[in-house]
Design a protein around this motif. Structure first.
Motif, PDB file in Angstrom:
ATOM      1  N   LEU A   8       1.453   4.019 -20.125  1.00  0.00           N
ATOM      2  CA  LEU A   8       2.774   4.634 -20.232  1.00  0.00           C
ATOM      3  C   LEU A   8       3.800   3.573 -20.610  1.00  0.00           C
ATOM      4  O   LEU A   8       3.638   2.407 -20.253  1.00  0.00           O
ATOM      5  CB  LEU A   8       3.222   5.204 -18.886  1.00  0.00           C
ATOM      6  N   GLU A  10       7.079   1.734 -19.788  1.00  0.00           N
ATOM      7  CA  GLU A  10       7.681   1.488 -18.482  1.00  0.00           C
ATOM      8  C   GLU A  10       8.947   2.309 -18.307  1.00  0.00           C
ATOM      9  O   GLU A  10       9.550   2.751 -19.273  1.00  0.00           O
ATOM     10  CB  GLU A  10       7.986   0.003 -18.297  1.00  0.00           C
ATOM     11  N   ARG A  12       9.202   4.614 -15.277  1.00  0.00           N
ATOM     12  CA  ARG A  12       9.048   5.620 -14.222  1.00  0.00           C
ATOM     13  C   ARG A  12       9.233   4.968 -12.855  1.00  0.00           C
ATOM     14  O   ARG A  12       9.001   3.785 -12.687  1.00  0.00           O
ATOM     15  CB  ARG A  12       7.664   6.258 -14.279  1.00  0.00           C
ATOM     16  N   THR A  13       9.590   5.781 -11.889  1.00  0.00           N
ATOM     17  CA  THR A  13       9.748   5.274 -10.530  1.00  0.00           C
ATOM     18  C   THR A  13       8.369   5.117  -9.889  1.00  0.00           C
ATOM     19  O   THR A  13       7.393   5.750 -10.337  1.00  0.00           O
ATOM     20  CB  THR A  13      10.576   6.245  -9.671  1.00  0.00           C
ATOM     21  N   GLN A  16       7.011   8.510  -9.098  1.00  0.00           N
ATOM     22  CA  GLN A  16       6.451   9.236 -10.240  1.00  0.00           C
ATOM     23  C   GLN A  16       5.046   8.735 -10.568  1.00  0.00           C
ATOM     24  O   GLN A  16       4.145   9.531 -10.838  1.00  0.00           O
ATOM     25  CB  GLN A  16       7.356   9.089 -11.463  1.00  0.00           C
ATOM     26  N   ILE A  17       4.862   7.431 -10.522  1.00  0.00           N
ATOM     27  CA  ILE A  17       3.538   6.861 -10.789  1.00  0.00           C
ATOM     28  C   ILE A  17       2.552   7.323  -9.716  1.00  0.00           C
ATOM     29  O   ILE A  17       1.422   7.710 -10.017  1.00  0.00           O
ATOM     30  CB  ILE A  17       3.601   5.315 -10.838  1.00  0.00           C
ATOM     31  N   LEU A  20       1.567  10.871 -10.339  1.00  0.00           N
ATOM     32  CA  LEU A  20       0.652  10.932 -11.476  1.00  0.00           C
ATOM     33  C   LEU A  20      -0.764  10.587 -11.039  1.00  0.00           C
ATOM     34  O   LEU A  20      -1.719  11.295 -11.366  1.00  0.00           O
ATOM     35  CB  LEU A  20       1.126   9.984 -12.582  1.00  0.00           C
ATOM     36  N   GLU A  45       1.719  -0.020 -17.361  1.00  0.00           N
ATOM     37  CA  GLU A  45       3.054   0.200 -17.909  1.00  0.00           C
ATOM     38  C   GLU A  45       3.327  -0.868 -18.959  1.00  0.00           C
ATOM     39  O   GLU A  45       3.147  -2.056 -18.714  1.00  0.00           O
ATOM     40  CB  GLU A  45       4.109   0.129 -16.813  1.00  0.00           C
TER      41      GLU A  45
END
Length: 67
Positions: A8, A10, A12-13, A16-17, A20, A45
């Motif tokens: 991904l 970079e 996201r918090t 969020q990771i 996922l 990331e």
């Protein structure tokens, strides 16, 4: 032993990771006929300055959209 690699951009918090990872793990568990302890999920990331499409980095694209 399923191993899922996710790359991904970079930004996201940590939450969020984590979500996922949880959702991917659950999907593999439902569909791959394996045990939970055998599922590996790796999230990488990439800095937006190191990811390009059509010779435009994601950082450049975001900057262009702001103008």
């Amino acid at each position: 032993m399923p191993q899922i690699d996710i790359t991904l951009a970079e930004g996201r918090t940590p939450g969020q990771i984590r979500n996922l990872i949880h959702e991917v793990h659950a999907a593999v568990l439902r569909t791959a006929d394996t045990r939970p302890q055998y599922i590996r999920v790796v999230v990488r990331e990439v800095p937006r300055t190191h990811w390009a499409t059509g010779d435009v980095t994601l950082a450049e694209h975001a900057h262009q959209e702001q103008q």
